[in-house]
Design an enzyme around this catalytic site. Structure first.
Site, short mmCIF file in Angstrom:
data_model
loop_
_atom_site.label_atom_id
_atom_site.label_comp_id
_atom_site.label_asym_id
_atom_site.label_seq_id
_atom_site.Cartn_x
_atom_site.Cartn_y
_atom_site.Cartn_z
N ARG A 59 -6.09 59.75 -27.88
CA ARG A 59 -4.60 59.40 -27.54
C ARG A 59 -4.31 57.74 -27.29
O ARG A 59 -3.32 57.42 -27.98
CB ARG A 59 -4.66 59.98 -25.75
CG ARG A 59 -4.53 61.37 -25.76
CD ARG A 59 -5.28 61.73 -24.59
NE ARG A 59 -6.56 61.88 -24.82
CZ ARG A 59 -7.35 63.00 -25.43
NH1 ARG A 59 -6.58 63.87 -25.43
NH2 ARG A 59 -8.61 62.67 -25.80
N THR A 60 -5.29 57.06 -26.83
CA THR A 60 -5.06 55.59 -26.53
C THR A 60 -4.72 54.96 -28.01
O THR A 60 -3.76 54.16 -28.09
CB THR A 60 -6.11 54.91 -25.87
OG1 THR A 60 -6.67 55.89 -24.62
CG2 THR A 60 -5.71 53.63 -25.54
N LYS A 87 -23.32 44.97 -38.92
CA LYS A 87 -24.42 44.27 -39.60
C LYS A 87 -24.69 43.00 -38.44
O LYS A 87 -25.44 42.09 -38.64
CB LYS A 87 -23.62 43.29 -40.70
CG LYS A 87 -23.06 44.35 -41.81
CD LYS A 87 -22.49 43.55 -42.70
CE LYS A 87 -21.75 44.49 -43.82
NZ LYS A 87 -20.86 43.79 -44.63
N ARG A 109 -10.73 48.53 -27.27
CA ARG A 109 -11.28 49.20 -26.46
C ARG A 109 -13.11 48.99 -26.70
O ARG A 109 -13.53 49.01 -27.93
CB ARG A 109 -11.35 50.91 -26.64
CG ARG A 109 -12.33 51.73 -26.14
CD ARG A 109 -11.96 53.00 -26.35
NE ARG A 109 -10.79 53.61 -25.20
CZ ARG A 109 -10.34 54.79 -25.19
NH1 ARG A 109 -11.29 55.64 -25.68
NH2 ARG A 109 -9.38 55.09 -24.17
N HIS A 137 -8.90 51.11 -17.15
CA HIS A 137 -8.14 51.40 -18.35
C HIS A 137 -6.73 51.30 -17.98
O HIS A 137 -6.07 52.26 -17.70
CB HIS A 137 -8.37 53.01 -18.73
CG HIS A 137 -7.90 53.39 -19.85
ND1 HIS A 137 -7.15 53.01 -20.69
CD2 HIS A 137 -8.36 54.80 -20.64
CE1 HIS A 137 -6.78 53.52 -21.88
NE2 HIS A 137 -7.47 54.62 -21.66
N1 CP Z 1 -7.26 59.12 -22.07
C1 CP Z 1 -7.86 58.47 -23.10
O1 CP Z 1 -8.16 57.20 -22.92
O2 CP Z 1 -8.04 59.13 -23.87
P1 CP Z 1 -8.89 58.93 -25.26
O3 CP Z 1 -10.35 58.26 -25.04
O4 CP Z 1 -8.76 59.82 -26.36
O5 CP Z 1 -7.99 57.56 -25.79
#
Ligand code: CP
Length: 317
Positions: A59-60, A87, A109, A137
């Site tokens: 999603r993100t 590496k 992320r 998040h």
């Molecule tokens: N909600 C969320 O962060 O989903 P993903 O891990 O798929 O990005």
């Protein structure tokens, strides 16, 4: 255009209620762009954005990419597994090399809490935290807030219970900060082994039984059991977890009132949430996903105001 958010978006803890409301207010009209046949505006034309993902994401990552493309930015996706990180290259060296190619923003992320801040302190580009370890998040928190505000008009005095694996959840932390700043009452519910020891210091109620949480709440934000982050025996078994803490249709029906159901995904169906709840009439789970694109467009747009070059481009949008 001013720079109301500063250089980076690292978490909701450090944003004011006004800044959070500004992001939600900016996102709302942007939703319409995704309804068009040609889903594109020139707002970020000329901007180069790197999506740097050191952990899996559906999603993100995809909604950031849609948001960037719909605002005409040039985007590059870097997955740790196929980069020189394998590496031994460090995070900062990776980012500095990207900056040497003249980028404007990094969406990151990372499995380590604090990684987004670490990077933001060391590079000039805008940094957006797309989830760092168990810390925050923020764009997920924002899209959850937008989804609830759309349904209720306001979050003031509404009751939201965050259920499940709060211990490992960056979504929980961003939700707690955001919800409280906008005036909601917040609770958590889960086995004590999956609640942080100092959780009450965040000013939330704690429920040990899911039935009590359902009795109390106007909305449940149901978290995934993060089995990949669990190194010990946090729960006896998945089946036992579902029996005691699972959000089931039968449990919801007993409340005899409408309770909104959120889940950030990915879901463990039949564990923390049953399918007839996830797909049922009170679920806003896919609305969350739709709102995720608009929230990310809003964040990109507002942060662009920090960069003189991008601000000029944004004015033209
Ligand atoms: N909600 C969320 O962060 O989903 P993903 O891990 O798929 O990005």
């Amino acid at each position: 255009m001013t720079a109301p958010l500063g250089k980076d978006l690292l978490g909701l803890e450090r944003l004011s209620a006004e800044q959070i409301s500004l992001i939600l207010d900016t996102a709302e009209p942007l939703k319409e762009i995704s309804e068009r046949t040609i889903k594109k505006v020139p707002t970020l034309r000329g901007a180069t954005i790197v999506n740097l993902f050191f952990e899996a994401s559906t999603r993100t990552r995809i909604s950031f990419e849609f948001a960037e493309k719909r605002m005409s930015a040039d985007t590059v996706n870097v997955a740790a597994a196929t980069s020189s990180v394998t590496k031994g290259e460090t995070l900062v060296d990776t980012a500095r090399n990207l900056e040497a190619m003249k980028i404007d923003m990094v969406v990151i992320r990372h499995p380590s809490s604090g990684a987004a801040q670490f990077l933001a302190d060391r590079i000039d580009s805008n940094v957006i935290n797309a989830g760092d370890g168990t810390h925050e998040h923020p764009t997920q928190g924002l899209l959850d807030l937008l989804t609830l505000r759309e349904r209720w008009g306001t979050l003031a005095a509404k009751r939201v219970c965050i259920c499940g694996d709060v211990l490992h959840s960056r979504v929980a932390r961003s939700n707690i900060w955001g919800l409280k700043k906008l005036g909601a009452e917040v609770a958590v519910c889960g086995p004590r082994s999956l609640l942080p020891g100092a959780i009450t210091e965040l000013g939330v109620h704690v429920f040990d039984r899911i039935e009590q949480a359902i009795e109390w709440a106007d909305a449940l934000n149901i978290l995934r059991l993060q089995l990949e982050r669990m190194t010990g025996g946090y729960i006896p078994s998945l089946r036992e977890y579902n029996r005691v803490f699972g959000v089931t249709r039968e449990r919801l029906d007993r409340a005899q009132r409408d309770i909104l159901i959120l889940h950030p995904g990915p879901m463990n169906r039949g564990v923390e949430i049953d399918s007839d709840v996830a797909d049922g009439p009170h679920s806003v789970i896919l609305d969350q996903v739709t709102n995720g694109v608009a929230i990310r467009m809003a964040v990109l747009y507002l942060l662009a105001g920090n960069s003189p070059r991008l601000a000029d481009a944004a004015k033209g949008g």
